[in-house]
Write a protein that holds these residues in place. Sequence first.
Motif, short mmCIF file in Angstrom:
data_model
loop_
_atom_site.label_atom_id
_atom_site.label_comp_id
_atom_site.label_asym_id
_atom_site.label_seq_id
_atom_site.Cartn_x
_atom_site.Cartn_y
_atom_site.Cartn_z
N VAL A 138 -7.00 43.99 94.11
CA VAL A 138 -5.90 44.90 94.46
C VAL A 138 -6.36 46.35 94.30
O VAL A 138 -6.10 47.20 95.16
N GLY A 139 -7.06 46.63 93.22
CA GLY A 139 -7.54 47.99 92.98
C GLY A 139 -8.49 48.46 94.07
O GLY A 139 -8.41 49.61 94.53
N LYS A 140 -9.41 47.60 94.49
CA LYS A 140 -10.33 47.97 95.57
C LYS A 140 -9.57 48.24 96.87
O LYS A 140 -9.88 49.18 97.60
N ALA A 141 -8.57 47.40 97.14
CA ALA A 141 -7.77 47.61 98.35
C ALA A 141 -7.03 48.95 98.28
O ALA A 141 -6.87 49.63 99.30
N ALA A 142 -6.60 49.33 97.07
CA ALA A 142 -5.93 50.61 96.91
C ALA A 142 -6.87 51.78 97.20
O ALA A 142 -6.50 52.74 97.89
N VAL A 172 -10.63 48.90 85.12
CA VAL A 172 -10.81 50.34 85.31
C VAL A 172 -12.28 50.65 85.58
O VAL A 172 -12.63 51.38 86.52
N LYS A 173 -13.17 50.09 84.76
CA LYS A 173 -14.60 50.34 84.93
C LYS A 173 -15.10 49.82 86.27
O LYS A 173 -15.90 50.48 86.95
N GLU A 174 -14.66 48.63 86.67
CA GLU A 174 -15.10 48.07 87.95
C GLU A 174 -14.62 48.91 89.13
O GLU A 174 -15.34 49.08 90.12
N LEU A 175 -13.39 49.43 89.01
CA LEU A 175 -12.85 50.24 90.10
C LEU A 175 -13.56 51.59 90.21
O LEU A 175 -13.78 52.09 91.32
N VAL A 176 -13.93 52.17 89.09
CA VAL A 176 -14.70 53.41 89.15
C VAL A 176 -16.06 53.16 89.80
O VAL A 176 -16.51 53.93 90.64
N ALA A 177 -16.69 52.05 89.42
CA ALA A 177 -17.98 51.70 90.03
C ALA A 177 -17.84 51.50 91.54
O ALA A 177 -18.69 51.95 92.33
N TYR A 178 -16.75 50.83 91.94
CA TYR A 178 -16.50 50.63 93.36
C TYR A 178 -16.27 51.96 94.06
O TYR A 178 -16.77 52.20 95.18
N LYS A 188 -16.70 60.82 100.64
CA LYS A 188 -15.56 61.23 99.83
C LYS A 188 -16.01 61.45 98.37
O LYS A 188 -17.11 61.03 97.98
N ASN A 189 -15.15 62.07 97.59
CA ASN A 189 -15.44 62.31 96.18
C ASN A 189 -14.21 61.95 95.36
O ASN A 189 -13.14 62.54 95.55
N PHE A 190 -14.33 60.97 94.48
CA PHE A 190 -13.20 60.54 93.64
C PHE A 190 -13.18 61.31 92.33
O PHE A 190 -14.20 61.42 91.64
N ARG A 191 -12.01 61.83 92.00
CA ARG A 191 -11.77 62.42 90.69
C ARG A 191 -10.86 61.46 89.93
O ARG A 191 -9.66 61.38 90.21
N PHE A 192 -11.43 60.74 89.00
CA PHE A 192 -10.68 59.74 88.25
C PHE A 192 -10.13 60.35 86.96
O PHE A 192 -10.82 61.11 86.27
N THR A 193 -8.89 60.01 86.65
CA THR A 193 -8.27 60.42 85.40
C THR A 193 -7.61 59.21 84.74
O THR A 193 -7.43 58.16 85.39
N LEU A 194 -7.26 59.35 83.49
CA LEU A 194 -6.66 58.23 82.75
C LEU A 194 -5.66 58.76 81.74
O LEU A 194 -5.90 59.78 81.08
N THR A 195 -4.53 58.07 81.61
CA THR A 195 -3.51 58.42 80.63
C THR A 195 -3.39 57.26 79.64
O THR A 195 -3.17 56.11 80.04
N ILE A 206 -14.77 56.45 75.07
CA ILE A 206 -15.14 57.87 75.04
C ILE A 206 -16.38 58.12 75.88
O ILE A 206 -16.45 59.07 76.68
N ASP A 207 -17.39 57.26 75.73
CA ASP A 207 -18.63 57.41 76.51
C ASP A 207 -18.35 57.28 78.00
O ASP A 207 -18.88 58.05 78.82
N PHE A 208 -17.53 56.30 78.35
CA PHE A 208 -17.18 56.09 79.75
C PHE A 208 -16.41 57.30 80.29
O PHE A 208 -16.67 57.77 81.41
N ALA A 209 -15.47 57.80 79.49
CA ALA A 209 -14.67 58.95 79.92
C ALA A 209 -15.55 60.16 80.16
O ALA A 209 -15.38 60.91 81.14
N ASN A 210 -16.52 60.38 79.28
CA ASN A 210 -17.40 61.53 79.43
C ASN A 210 -18.28 61.42 80.66
O ASN A 210 -18.65 62.43 81.28
N LYS A 211 -18.58 60.21 81.04
CA LYS A 211 -19.44 60.01 82.20
C LYS A 211 -18.66 60.01 83.51
O LYS A 211 -19.14 60.56 84.53
N GLU A 212 -17.45 59.46 83.51
CA GLU A 212 -16.78 59.16 84.77
C GLU A 212 -15.42 59.82 85.00
O GLU A 212 -14.97 59.91 86.13
N LEU A 213 -14.73 60.25 83.96
CA LEU A 213 -13.34 60.67 84.12
C LEU A 213 -13.20 62.19 84.11
O LEU A 213 -13.63 62.85 83.17
N LYS A 214 -12.59 62.70 85.15
CA LYS A 214 -12.37 64.14 85.27
C LYS A 214 -11.44 64.66 84.18
O LYS A 214 -11.64 65.74 83.64
N ASN A 215 -10.41 63.90 83.86
CA ASN A 215 -9.45 64.31 82.84
C ASN A 215 -8.92 63.08 82.12
O ASN A 215 -8.85 61.99 82.71
#
Length: 496
Positions: A138-142, A172-178, A188-195, A206-215
Amino acid sequence: MKQVHQFKNNGYNIVLDVCSGSVHVVDDLVYDLIPLYQQVAEGQKDKTSAVEELLKAYPQETEESILEAWEAVQALEESGKLFAEDKYQNAVIDFKARKTVVKALCLNVSHDCNLACKYCFAGQGEYHGDRALMSVEVGKAALDFLIANSGNRRNLEVDFFGGEPLMNFDVVKELVAYGRQREKETGKNFRFTLTTNGILLNDDVIDFANKELKNVVLSIDGRKLVNDAMRPTRNGKGSYDVILPKYKEFQQKRKGEYYIRGTFTHHNLDFAEDVKSLMDEGFNVISMEPVVAPPEEDYAITEADVPVLKEQYDILAKELVDRALAGHPVTFFHFMIDLTGGPCVYKRLSGCGSGTEYLAVTPWGDLYPCHQFVGNEDFKLGDVWKGIQRTEIVDEFKQNNVYAKDKCKECFARFFCSGGCAANAYQFHGKILEAYDIGCELERKRVECALMMKAALADTVTSATPRKKTGSLYSDEACDELCEETCDETGNEKDA
């Protein structure tokens, strides 16, 4: 329509010319002169009697000094920085009617939560339905839906939301990798964030956020007593002692943007103390939002609470000025105003883009105008496979702008709030083309506090009159330049 808003805050006399965006910090004489000047211009008073009135109020002034101030005000009007006409109404209607693209998705990767927050609009994570976790498919389709419907826009926003998204961290990790894979394929350029509520925050996250998450947005309501009363765990225990050390570690290790985000309710009307407590713990990027809840709830903000909350915003604004002057600046979300740039005027007036440029996706792939409409079948737009099928809902959201709402048309804050939240308007009035009254009152106070802080701190305010200072928040010329640089012929960002 010409409109000037004057107010006093923390020792400053501030004049906002609403339609030009010019902000003037003036002395007492000019502050009292401006409404008299307007009365003369409208034929309600003659200039001689206006000057005499000012001489009586300011015996230390001379007729010459008053006329000098009068000429300075007249020069501001002639330069378009005072009593400017509103020339945006028809333009923003055309802007809203343009063909839009989808630029952001809120992925509800978890309709489940490990907290039981009493005010949760999502019914403690389940959105008043079944508990569920989004699958990778579902996430990949989104993400594919977002790419396919983003037009020429290069930068795309995706927020992992819930419930509690870290309960579905592997997805979440798999969708960022996708998403990173699809970037290479599409340009395209994805800006990923997480709440997150922080319960599952650890070194891996924390390590994942520092590598992949804009906010990353970290939820906590301030003082321990306040937080634990409204944000207990599922077994009724407080969450403060669990999450605060995690947040402090996150902040120390964070490489990128973050927000500490809280909610205040009727039970902690002294919310400035909660913001102070977070600042004292070392956090320097903070948002503290008023709860939006049905009036029957004991924690709901009431009309009677509004004067108290306005005082709290004043207290907080002064505290932030004092800390900044002492070399310890803190960013408070609701006091952020850019004197030198900021969003295009038409975007300021046309709303957040919910239902058109910003959509929410459920664990099952259903599309809604935003996360606050999730679960309300009246607002189900379609799904990530078939796309938007109920275009009439999109058309309704396209109408959402400040000139479509009677309460907004003459509000001095309309260039800042964009007409407020459509979901809040629907919750209280049953239609999106309305305005949530308590929210409006608080927003007007926040704008005043933000402008006061600019007067106290901003070096961008330049000398404009012999009496005080002025600066510009937005202008039609600046907007035209910005649009030409960043937007295509439809008003959508080319590469923003």
